[in-house]
Design an enzyme around this catalytic site. Structure first.
Site, mmCIF file in Angstrom:
data_model
loop_
_atom_site.group_PDB
_atom_site.id
_atom_site.type_symbol
_atom_site.label_atom_id
_atom_site.label_comp_id
_atom_site.label_asym_id
_atom_site.label_seq_id
_atom_site.Cartn_x
_atom_site.Cartn_y
_atom_site.Cartn_z
ATOM 1 N N SER A 63 0.792 -1.241 0.000
ATOM 2 C CA SER A 63 0.000 0.000 0.000
ATOM 3 C C SER A 63 0.817 1.281 0.000
ATOM 4 C CB SER A 63 -0.909 0.039 1.220
ATOM 5 O OG SER A 63 -2.083 -0.642 0.950
ATOM 6 N N LYS A 66 0.343 3.251 -2.981
ATOM 7 C CA LYS A 66 -0.894 4.029 -3.196
ATOM 8 C C LYS A 66 -0.617 5.530 -3.155
ATOM 9 C CE LYS A 66 -3.902 0.467 -1.238
ATOM 10 N NZ LYS A 66 -4.613 0.030 -0.026
HETATM 11 N N1 GLU Z 1 -2.425 -5.321 -1.902
HETATM 12 C C1 GLU Z 1 -2.907 -5.223 -0.568
HETATM 13 C C2 GLU Z 1 -4.392 -5.452 -0.518
HETATM 14 O O1 GLU Z 1 -5.087 -4.993 -1.355
HETATM 15 C C3 GLU Z 1 -2.542 -3.891 -0.031
HETATM 16 C C4 GLU Z 1 -2.886 -3.756 1.395
HETATM 17 C C5 GLU Z 1 -1.987 -2.885 2.150
HETATM 18 O O2 GLU Z 1 -0.764 -2.893 2.017
HETATM 19 O O3 GLU Z 1 -2.556 -2.126 2.923
HETATM 20 O O4 GLU Z 1 -4.914 -6.096 0.319
#
Ligand code: GLU
Length: 304
Positions: A63, A66
């Protein structure tokens, strides 16, 4: 400020902790990581580097990426993006669907999974080849010209990504996903699959410590005001349902990922990445959080 001494001290205190939390197992590839890994790397505004432990070992940033997709979308579209998602802490788990029903498909913020999916959708609509252009954007920020998505991690997540798949379709049912959910999800799993080491993460996120400009060459990535806003979002929403706790104990904007990485910035001073794959109950790196708490306590420097 003698950051070298403070980092060393904080690292030594933290590495002695017996409890290291639990690996994320819902993505099978993340369950295979060595739980004893622990690395830290800081880059200061004047270009000094301080690295300790497993700071050259690559990990899945999950994440943390993001923030980068949001940065690109914000750079391309400006304030328009906030019509599609909010800027409020969710107070729920990162993969919760509950508030999507309440707010009719408008995610609470860009760092919960639903918000990141909407950002992926925005980038797919805006760019000819979003996965390739996003990758180039991260290559430029990190200076890693051969960086690629990690197919084995993306495939592993896709194979068990039932909640994200449900979520993307659910948001589409409210009309807040324009493209095909499968395309949006593939891009989302790709961006979560990026692997960098602590030094590379600290370098990549330097622009948020430096008013929107890269630290090494001063090149502008986003405006100063956008950098301020992204930092505000990281402070209020960067740690799932533990963002208040992170602000309370550490006092820096930051973002965590379920791979056990955390990036944090102290604006006008430094960018730092810490990685330890064991997570606490809220899904944040157990000793990563503790290390950063030690760091800001001993340096007596935070944004507050
Ligand atoms: N790829 C992970 C998910 O979608 C990211 C979650 C995270 O790192 O918060 O669950």
């Amino acid at each position: 400020m003698d950051y070298k001494k403070i980092i060393y001290k904080s690292f030594r205190v933290t590495e002695q902790l017996k409890d290291r939390g639990q690996l994320a197992t819902y993505i099978p590839e993340l369950a295979r990581v060595d739980p004893s890994m622990f690395g830290v790397h800081m880059i200061t505004m004047d270009g000094k580097h301080y690295g300790l432990g497993d700071h050259q070992q690559k990990f899945s940033i999950q994440s943390i990426a993001k923030v980068l997709s949001l940065t690109l979308a914000y750079h391309l579209l400006g304030e328009k993006i906030w019509k599609r998602l909010g800027v409020e802490p969710s107070g729920t788990k990162f993969d919760s669907l509950i508030l999507l029903e309440t707010f009719e498909g408008i995610p609470r913020n860009p760092f919960v999974n639903s918000g990141a999916l909407v950002i992926c959708d925005i980038l797919i609509s805006e760019l000819d080849d979003a996965p390739a252009e996003f990758l180039n954007f991260v290559r430029e920020l990190s200076g890693l010209s051969t960086l690629s998505y990690s197919d084995h991690i993306a495939d592993s997540e896709k194979a068990t990504g039932y909640r994200n798949i449900a979520m993307c379709n659910f948001i589409k049912s409210f009309g807040n996903i324009d493209n095909e959910p499968e395309e949006v999800l593939d891009f989302y799993f790709d961006l979560c699959s990026l692997e960098l080491n602590c030094e590379q993460v600290a370098k990549t996120f330097g622009y948020l410590a430096n008013g929107g400009c890269k630290i090494n060459d001063g090149k502008r990535v986003i405006t100063k005001s956008q950098a301020k806003r992204l930092n505000a979002l990281m402070l209020t929403c960067g740690f799932y349902d533990e963002s208040g706790e992170f602000a309370f104990k550490v006092g820096l904007p930051g973002k965590s990922g379920v791979g056990g990485g955390i990036v944090a910035v102290y604006p006008n001073n430094y960018s730092i990445a810490v990685w330890s794959p064991g997570l606490n109950k809220k899904g944040n790196s157990y000793i990563g959080m503790k290390f950063l708490e030690e760091l800001t306590t001993h340096s007596e420097l935070s944004i507050f």
